[in-house]
Write an enzyme that holds these catalytic residues in place. Structure first.
Site, short mmCIF file in Angstrom:
data_model
loop_
_atom_site.label_atom_id
_atom_site.label_comp_id
_atom_site.label_asym_id
_atom_site.label_seq_id
_atom_site.Cartn_x
_atom_site.Cartn_y
_atom_site.Cartn_z
N LYS A 96 0.75 -1.18 -0.07
CA LYS A 96 0.04 -0.12 0.07
C LYS A 96 0.90 1.27 0.05
O LYS A 96 0.44 2.11 0.77
CB LYS A 96 -0.95 0.02 1.13
CG LYS A 96 -1.91 -1.16 1.15
CD LYS A 96 -3.02 -0.96 2.51
CE LYS A 96 -4.04 -2.16 2.13
NZ LYS A 96 -3.27 -3.55 2.62
N ARG A 97 1.82 0.94 -0.91
CA ARG A 97 2.68 2.41 -1.07
C ARG A 97 1.95 3.46 -1.58
O ARG A 97 1.10 3.42 -2.66
CB ARG A 97 4.11 2.12 -1.69
CG ARG A 97 4.98 1.07 -0.85
CD ARG A 97 5.20 1.44 0.56
NE ARG A 97 6.53 0.97 1.33
CZ ARG A 97 6.21 -0.08 2.14
NH1 ARG A 97 5.08 -0.32 2.43
NH2 ARG A 97 7.24 -0.49 2.58
#
Length: 272
Positions: A96-97
């Protein structure tokens, strides 16, 4: 791993299941804690027990980052083990960058090049320059948060804009104009099958990564009914805790295999 390879493996396995490797030392069987690398020992056993019933694995990086350098070593060993022993299985880095520019490019290099994952989850709320650096790699996928399965998704994602669209829908429309469809997947929660059906009608050929089955209350059969597309399938249905922690005893791996097989059977409607 391109779309044709994913679809071929789905048809071969008769499964849409993605197993989430959210490995927590506080939850794994205590007899594994004496291993030199208990996280990897647990993952290896789970992978071997479930590989026949799934098409993808999704290690969540938070569960590895929590243990510092040793955790990262376990993550890398897990990815390498899947690649070497089950090369048809997709490996998704659930990271979930969501940063921009050079930072996003470094995240892409870390997970897609250095660690050789097939895909990475990305948060799009900083805009185009937080998503595009992850694209352009042959056989690699950008999995962008669309409409997630958590209750707090309503706080922002479901807000209605002046054009009548929900924030999540507007974001997905934008992302779809930035990333080629053969590199793009959306995260769409299993706990919202009615919303999933609407999103599918808007994106008939896009793959969805669907979390929320099992411990979060989502139904695999309902997900198939709402989102499966004949011929391309278009779904990777994730289950984590309900599979990997099916038992805390010596039979933990066998129990995980049975749980994965049960979920696979619940998805049989996709192959009817």
């Amino acid at each position: 791993m391109n779309r044709n390879e994913i679809v071929a493996h789905i048809e071969e396995t008769k499964s849409l299941l993605c197993v989430g490797l959210d490995t927590d030392l506080d939850k794994i069987p205590t007899h594994l804690l004496s291993n030199e690398d208990p996280i990897f020992a647990f993952n290896k056993a789970i992978i071997d027990a479930t590989a026949a019933h799934c098409v993808a694995y999704k290690p969540n990086t938070a569960f590895y980052e929590a243990y510092g350098l040793e955790g990262w070593k376990s993550f890398e060993k897990t990815v390498s083990y899947i690649k070497e022993n089950y090369p048809k299985h997709m490996v998704i880095a659930d990271a979930k960058r969501g940063d921009i520019g050079n930072t996003a490019a470094r995240y892409a290099k870390a997970f897609l090049d250095t660690l050789n994952c097939d895909a990475i989850t990305v948060a799009p709320y900083m805009g185009k320059d937080s998503v595009q650096p992850f694209s352009g790699r042959k056989g690699k996928w950008v999995i962008v948060l669309g409409l997630t399965s958590n209750p707090g998704a309503d706080d922002i994602q479901k807000l209605e804009l002046s054009n009548g669209l929900a924030v999540s829908q507007s974001v997905m429309d934008s992302v779809a104009s930035w990333i080629p469809n053969d590199e793009l997947m959306f995260v769409v929660g299993a706990t919202r099958p009615d919303e999933l059906a609407k999103i599918r009608s808007r994106y008939p050929e896009t793959f969805f990564l669907v979390p929320g089955v099992g411990a979060q209350g989502g139904s695999a059969a309902e997900v198939v009914e709402a989102g499966c597309v004949k011929g391309i399938y278009g779904l990777l249905i994730n289950a984590s805790r309900g599979v990997i922690y099916a038992s805390s005893g010596d039979d933990f791996a066998e129990a995980a295999g049975r749980a994965a097989e049960k979920l696979k059977m619940e998805m049989a409607g996709a192959f009817a």
